[in-house]
Design an enzyme around this catalytic site. Sequence first.
Site, short mmCIF file in Angstrom:
data_model
loop_
_atom_site.label_atom_id
_atom_site.label_comp_id
_atom_site.label_asym_id
_atom_site.label_seq_id
_atom_site.Cartn_x
_atom_site.Cartn_y
_atom_site.Cartn_z
CG ASP A 64 -15.04 10.57 12.09
OD1 ASP A 64 -15.28 9.38 11.91
OD2 ASP A 64 -13.96 11.11 11.76
CD GLU B 150 -14.94 6.30 15.05
OE1 GLU B 150 -14.43 5.34 14.47
OE2 GLU B 150 -14.69 7.49 14.74
C1 GLC Z 1 -13.37 7.40 11.81
C2 GLC Z 1 -14.03 6.76 10.62
C3 GLC Z 1 -12.98 6.31 9.64
C4 GLC Z 1 -12.16 7.50 9.22
C5 GLC Z 1 -11.59 8.24 10.43
C6 GLC Z 1 -11.02 9.57 10.06
O1 GLC Z 1 -12.64 6.51 12.55
O2 GLC Z 1 -14.86 5.71 11.04
O3 GLC Z 1 -13.55 5.67 8.53
O4 GLC Z 1 -11.10 7.09 8.38
O5 GLC Z 1 -12.58 8.47 11.40
O6 GLC Z 1 -12.06 10.46 9.73
#
Ligand code: GLC
Length: 564
Positions: free
Chosen positions: A205, A251
């Site tokens: 993440d 991500e």
């Molecule tokens: C990422 C996730 C999202 C979440 C954020 C904080 O962007 O995809 O859903 O709110 O991280 O953890």
Amino acid sequence: MNLTDTADRWWKNAVFYCADVQTFLDFDGDGQGDLRGMLHRVDYLADLGITCLWLMPFYPTAGRDDGYDITDFYGVDPKLGSAGDFVELVRTCHSRGIRIVVDFVMNHTSDGHRWWKEAVGSTESPFRDWYVWRSSTPPDTSKQVVFPDQEDAIWDKDPASGEWYLHNFYKTQPDLNLANPAVRDEVMRTMGYWLQLGVDGFRIDAVPFLFAQDQVPRKEQKFPPFDPHDYLRNLKAFADRRNGTAMFLGEVNLPYPQMAEFFGSGDADELSMQFDFIGMQATYLSMARGDTRPLAKALRERPRIDPGSQWANFLRNHDELTLDKLSKAERQEVFDAFGANKDMQLFDRGLRRRLPPMLGGDERRIRMAYSLIFSLPGTPVLFYGEEIGMGENLDVPGRLSVRTPMQWQPGDNAGFSTSGRRSLVRPVTEGAYGPDEINVARQRSDPDSLWSFVQRLISRYRQSPEIGWSSVEVLDPGDRRVLAHVCRKDEWSLVALHNFAAEPVEVTVEVPGLKRGSQLVDLLTPGTPPRLETGARGRITLMMPAYGYAWWRVVVEDDRRIDH
Ligand code: GLC
């Protein structure tokens, strides 16, 4: 290409499926999906053909960010099941040839986490420096907030000490301090724990936010600066020592050159995969315009990657459909085309809709979009419900509009739960995209359904590893409405064409490397596959129907794969 290569770097031609345990299937009838429910749908997933299940967070949580605010990294949310249920799920998936990847959220904890409580309880606590603090007043950070509907800064004051703590996301999600070696050890321990329970990798993440130390004035930093890339490399090496084929899917929503750095400098020695946020946004712009040039440009600009690295191609994920890398005018074009009402938009940068309603339910266009995503070099990632064309529920606030219960059957609660409607974790979508119209039961028994089409795409994609293993080569079909590309790996190649326009288009392309008389075979048309013979310089001429799509495999003499 050598088929045995696909056995080790399995993520190079996997099919990922992202699901939220909470909204998939409620086994015990309390209104919440659970791990046992998920386990009872593993055969469904195997039948669809996916090869890797990505579970959104299922850990104990304070429930302020749908599970991304974790209170115990080593636990399972008791509402969803137990660690035992988790292990049973892993075993069952593996027995069906499906790998499991879990969301790994180590940028922050919840403010309900024991570490945070200790950290704010006393400035002397050993946990104090597990988080990121400053005593000087922070500058205006309103432009840096990720959730502008609720936050206006990324620093908040801790009333007890008067110091400021960093939170890149909600203020209830204090950032962990990875500059602290104790935190780094804990991250490894957590990873080691889940690897020991059998997971095959991690969806990491918020990668760019992990290295929060930069936000602190130099003189207030308590730990020596460290290099994020060294750190990721160490972490990956650790995961590889524990499980030789562990995969990291990051991500990283950054411009391509910065993304490229996160793949590492050796062969995928940092992140194994990254979501192609740039290609995704360009796809929507191209669809809005009926003009493939933005997508073709993005594909040409995609950095070259090492053989072990991979792009994750997607049309939709669990968050807002972000359009943040488009210009303001381009974003507005996509808003106008696919979500003109303010209520459909979020954070001024994205849409909170699913694909089918955005495309006005036009099945031809929906199929074209999925055919495209499965044909692009990379690994496709589906978000649950995409295989049946689920819609969003705009009555559900914010990003949760696309996280409604999976629609298994017509009727009450969509077959998701036997509980009363009012105890459901989230309301089921209603109306034209509700369960009476859109459900798994009906589509699985219909060979012409979207589900059957997606199943076919998955099967053809899996049988065509040249898609996952190639770099993109965009061809010139002489018409901006059609994207033509070729995926080539050694002697295997596949030519794909996609018509983004609402009218038929005749195109002629020359496929580099082919001579007159090469044979191509159609992989997507059910029944006996038609063949095509190239003209001079590998030329083919095709009539593409409105929103038409085609995958043509180049026939190679000693290729023993089946093509129908
Ligand atoms: C990422 C996730 C999202 C979440 C954020 C904080 O962007 O995809 O859903 O709110 O991280 O953890």
